[in-house]
Scaffold this motif. Structure first.
Motif, mmCIF file in Angstrom:
data_model
loop_
_atom_site.group_PDB
_atom_site.id
_atom_site.type_symbol
_atom_site.label_atom_id
_atom_site.label_comp_id
_atom_site.label_asym_id
_atom_site.label_seq_id
_atom_site.Cartn_x
_atom_site.Cartn_y
_atom_site.Cartn_z
ATOM 1 N N LEU A 1 8.707 -16.902 -0.009
ATOM 2 C CA LEU A 1 9.877 -16.441 1.096
ATOM 3 C C LEU A 1 9.762 -17.254 2.098
ATOM 4 C CD1 LEU A 1 8.572 -12.536 1.383
ATOM 5 C CD2 LEU A 1 10.627 -13.470 0.213
ATOM 6 N N GLY A 2 9.176 -18.483 2.124
ATOM 7 C CA GLY A 2 9.214 -19.276 3.118
ATOM 8 C C GLY A 2 8.763 -19.134 4.576
ATOM 9 N N LYS A 3 7.828 -18.280 4.454
ATOM 10 C CA LYS A 3 6.797 -17.934 5.695
ATOM 11 C C LYS A 3 5.749 -19.055 6.004
ATOM 12 C CE LYS A 3 8.186 -13.002 5.290
ATOM 13 N NZ LYS A 3 9.027 -12.790 6.592
ATOM 14 N N THR A 4 5.653 -19.410 7.085
ATOM 15 C CA THR A 4 4.434 -20.181 7.351
ATOM 16 C C THR A 4 3.693 -19.613 8.499
ATOM 17 O OG1 THR A 4 5.811 -21.632 8.893
ATOM 18 C CG2 THR A 4 5.795 -22.184 6.464
ATOM 19 N N GLY A 5 2.358 -19.934 8.954
ATOM 20 C CA GLY A 5 1.730 -19.788 9.896
ATOM 21 C C GLY A 5 1.522 -18.322 10.374
ATOM 22 N N GLU A 6 1.740 -17.824 11.583
ATOM 23 C CA GLU A 6 1.475 -16.363 11.797
ATOM 24 C C GLU A 6 2.388 -15.424 10.961
ATOM 25 O OE1 GLU A 6 1.864 -16.082 16.201
ATOM 26 O OE2 GLU A 6 0.276 -17.389 16.481
ATOM 27 N N ASP A 7 3.766 -15.957 10.762
ATOM 28 C CA ASP A 7 4.584 -15.131 9.819
ATOM 29 C C ASP A 7 3.995 -15.028 8.533
ATOM 30 O OD1 ASP A 7 6.654 -15.042 11.764
ATOM 31 O OD2 ASP A 7 7.712 -16.488 11.236
ATOM 32 N N ALA A 8 3.495 -16.012 7.899
ATOM 33 C CA ALA A 8 2.715 -15.812 6.742
ATOM 34 C C ALA A 8 1.517 -15.074 6.632
ATOM 35 C CB ALA A 8 2.540 -17.145 6.241
ATOM 36 N N ASP A 9 0.764 -14.999 7.707
ATOM 37 C CA ASP A 9 -0.480 -14.291 8.024
ATOM 38 C C ASP A 9 -0.021 -12.701 8.069
ATOM 39 O OD1 ASP A 9 -2.202 -16.420 7.786
ATOM 40 O OD2 ASP A 9 -2.386 -16.776 9.845
ATOM 41 N N ALA A 10 1.137 -12.424 8.900
ATOM 42 C CA ALA A 10 1.452 -11.122 9.156
ATOM 43 C C ALA A 10 1.874 -10.480 7.840
ATOM 44 C CB ALA A 10 2.528 -11.136 10.266
ATOM 45 N N TYR A 11 2.773 -11.218 6.988
ATOM 46 C CA TYR A 11 3.160 -10.826 5.702
ATOM 47 C C TYR A 11 1.988 -10.495 4.884
ATOM 48 C CZ TYR A 11 5.605 -9.899 1.506
ATOM 49 O OH TYR A 11 6.286 -9.410 0.386
ATOM 50 N N ALA A 12 1.084 -11.226 4.936
ATOM 51 C CA ALA A 12 -0.141 -11.024 3.818
ATOM 52 C C ALA A 12 -0.855 -9.603 4.659
ATOM 53 C CB ALA A 12 -1.153 -12.444 3.977
ATOM 54 N N ALA A 13 -0.890 -9.360 5.816
ATOM 55 C CA ALA A 13 -1.456 -8.322 6.242
ATOM 56 C C ALA A 13 -0.487 -7.114 5.790
ATOM 57 C CB ALA A 13 -1.538 -8.245 7.591
ATOM 58 N N GLU A 14 0.953 -7.199 5.578
ATOM 59 C CA GLU A 14 1.551 -6.151 4.985
ATOM 60 C C GLU A 14 1.116 -6.011 3.641
ATOM 61 O OE1 GLU A 14 5.725 -6.634 5.653
ATOM 62 O OE2 GLU A 14 5.522 -7.572 7.601
ATOM 63 N N VAL A 15 0.936 -6.969 3.147
ATOM 64 C CA VAL A 15 0.820 -6.422 1.591
ATOM 65 C C VAL A 15 -0.748 -5.944 1.506
ATOM 66 C CG1 VAL A 15 0.202 -7.773 -0.684
ATOM 67 C CG2 VAL A 15 1.911 -8.584 0.710
ATOM 68 N N VAL A 16 -1.412 -6.217 2.085
ATOM 69 C CA VAL A 16 -3.033 -5.663 2.570
ATOM 70 C C VAL A 16 -2.911 -4.000 2.439
ATOM 71 C CG1 VAL A 16 -5.348 -5.416 3.340
ATOM 72 C CG2 VAL A 16 -4.302 -7.562 2.662
ATOM 73 N N ARG A 17 -1.972 -3.907 3.800
ATOM 74 C CA ARG A 17 -1.807 -2.374 4.070
ATOM 75 C C ARG A 17 -0.969 -1.685 2.973
ATOM 76 N NH1 ARG A 17 -0.888 -4.897 9.024
ATOM 77 N NH2 ARG A 17 1.180 -4.835 8.631
ATOM 78 N N ALA A 18 -0.144 -2.337 2.055
ATOM 79 C CA ALA A 18 0.722 -1.629 1.029
ATOM 80 C C ALA A 18 -0.243 -1.233 0.149
ATOM 81 C CB ALA A 18 1.822 -2.616 0.541
ATOM 82 N N ASP A 19 -1.396 -1.523 -0.135
ATOM 83 C CA ASP A 19 -2.155 -1.264 -1.165
ATOM 84 C C ASP A 19 -2.780 0.229 -0.809
ATOM 85 O OD1 ASP A 19 -3.542 -1.348 -3.661
ATOM 86 O OD2 ASP A 19 -5.322 -2.199 -2.753
ATOM 87 N N PHE A 20 -2.897 0.404 0.451
ATOM 88 C CA PHE A 20 -3.348 1.842 0.928
ATOM 89 C C PHE A 20 -2.416 3.157 0.793
ATOM 90 C CE2 PHE A 20 -5.928 -1.342 3.476
ATOM 91 C CZ PHE A 20 -7.137 -0.959 2.637
ATOM 92 N N GLU A 21 -1.090 2.752 0.441
ATOM 93 C CA GLU A 21 -0.342 4.133 0.157
ATOM 94 C C GLU A 21 -0.545 4.713 -0.879
ATOM 95 O OE1 GLU A 21 3.609 2.083 -0.262
ATOM 96 O OE2 GLU A 21 3.262 0.947 1.466
ATOM 97 N N GLU A 22 -1.191 4.547 -2.108
ATOM 98 C CA GLU A 22 -1.574 5.180 -3.081
ATOM 99 C C GLU A 22 -2.560 4.325 -4.036
ATOM 100 O OE1 GLU A 22 1.514 4.065 -6.785
ATOM 101 O OE2 GLU A 22 2.423 5.262 -5.131
ATOM 102 N N PRO A 23 -3.517 5.408 -4.615
ATOM 103 C CA PRO A 23 -4.371 4.725 -5.520
ATOM 104 C C PRO A 23 -3.963 3.797 -6.683
ATOM 105 C CG PRO A 23 -4.727 7.121 -5.528
ATOM 106 C CD PRO A 23 -3.389 6.723 -5.031
ATOM 107 N N GLY A 24 -4.659 2.640 -6.794
ATOM 108 C CA GLY A 24 -4.071 1.445 -7.935
ATOM 109 C C GLY A 24 -3.174 0.367 -7.160
ATOM 110 N N HIS A 25 -2.919 -0.540 -8.011
ATOM 111 C CA HIS A 25 -2.246 -1.533 -7.261
ATOM 112 C C HIS A 25 -0.638 -1.663 -7.662
ATOM 113 C CE1 HIS A 25 -3.432 -2.935 -11.264
ATOM 114 N NE2 HIS A 25 -2.194 -3.268 -11.303
ATOM 115 N N GLU A 26 0.130 -0.307 -7.998
ATOM 116 C CA GLU A 26 1.582 -0.378 -8.279
ATOM 117 C C GLU A 26 2.049 -0.460 -7.022
ATOM 118 O OE1 GLU A 26 2.887 -0.676 -11.367
ATOM 119 O OE2 GLU A 26 0.798 -0.970 -12.023
ATOM 120 N N ASP A 27 1.622 0.060 -5.766
ATOM 121 C CA ASP A 27 2.330 0.077 -4.636
ATOM 122 C C ASP A 27 2.312 -1.285 -4.036
ATOM 123 O OD1 ASP A 27 -0.587 -0.190 -4.289
ATOM 124 O OD2 ASP A 27 -0.658 1.504 -2.877
#
Length: 104
Positions: A41-67
């Motif tokens: 997506l062209g993100k670097t530095g803190e923006d990339a870290d923040a996006y990675a944290a969003e992906v980690v949080r997305a996994d808590f929406e439902e069981p499994g990794h489809e979220d």
């Protein structure tokens, strides 16, 4: 009778340890997957870290990794198809598990 209880406790401890290790491996995989997607997506530095944290949080929406897959498919659009995302997820999970075994 104590032998049976000792084996039962050992099994319970191993099960808890294995579940904890799987949770940690998936969380690390998701962070790396988020960093991989952030790069696309062209993100670097803190923006990339923040996006990675969003992906980690997305996994808590439902069981499994489809979220997580749904989020990445929506966010990445034409940059990566679902098959590429799934293959990257598998590769990263294997890498993380190998590192965790190696590092103890």
């Amino acid at each position: 009778m104590t032998s049976f209880h000792e084996r039962e406790r050992a099994f319970e401890n191993k099960f808890a340890h294995d579940a904890e290790m799987q949770f940690k491996a998936v969380a690390r995989r998701n962070k790396r997957l988020g960093l991989w997607a952030a790069e696309l997506l062209g993100k670097t530095g803190e923006d990339a870290d923040a996006y990675a944290a969003e992906v980690v949080r997305a996994d808590f929406e439902e069981p499994g990794h489809e979220d997580v897959i749904r989020k990445l498919v929506a966010d990445l659009g034409a940059r990566a198809d679902e098959a590429t995302i799934r293959a990257t997820m598998d590769r990263l999970l294997s890498e993380v598990k190998a590192e965790m075994l190696r590092d103890g």
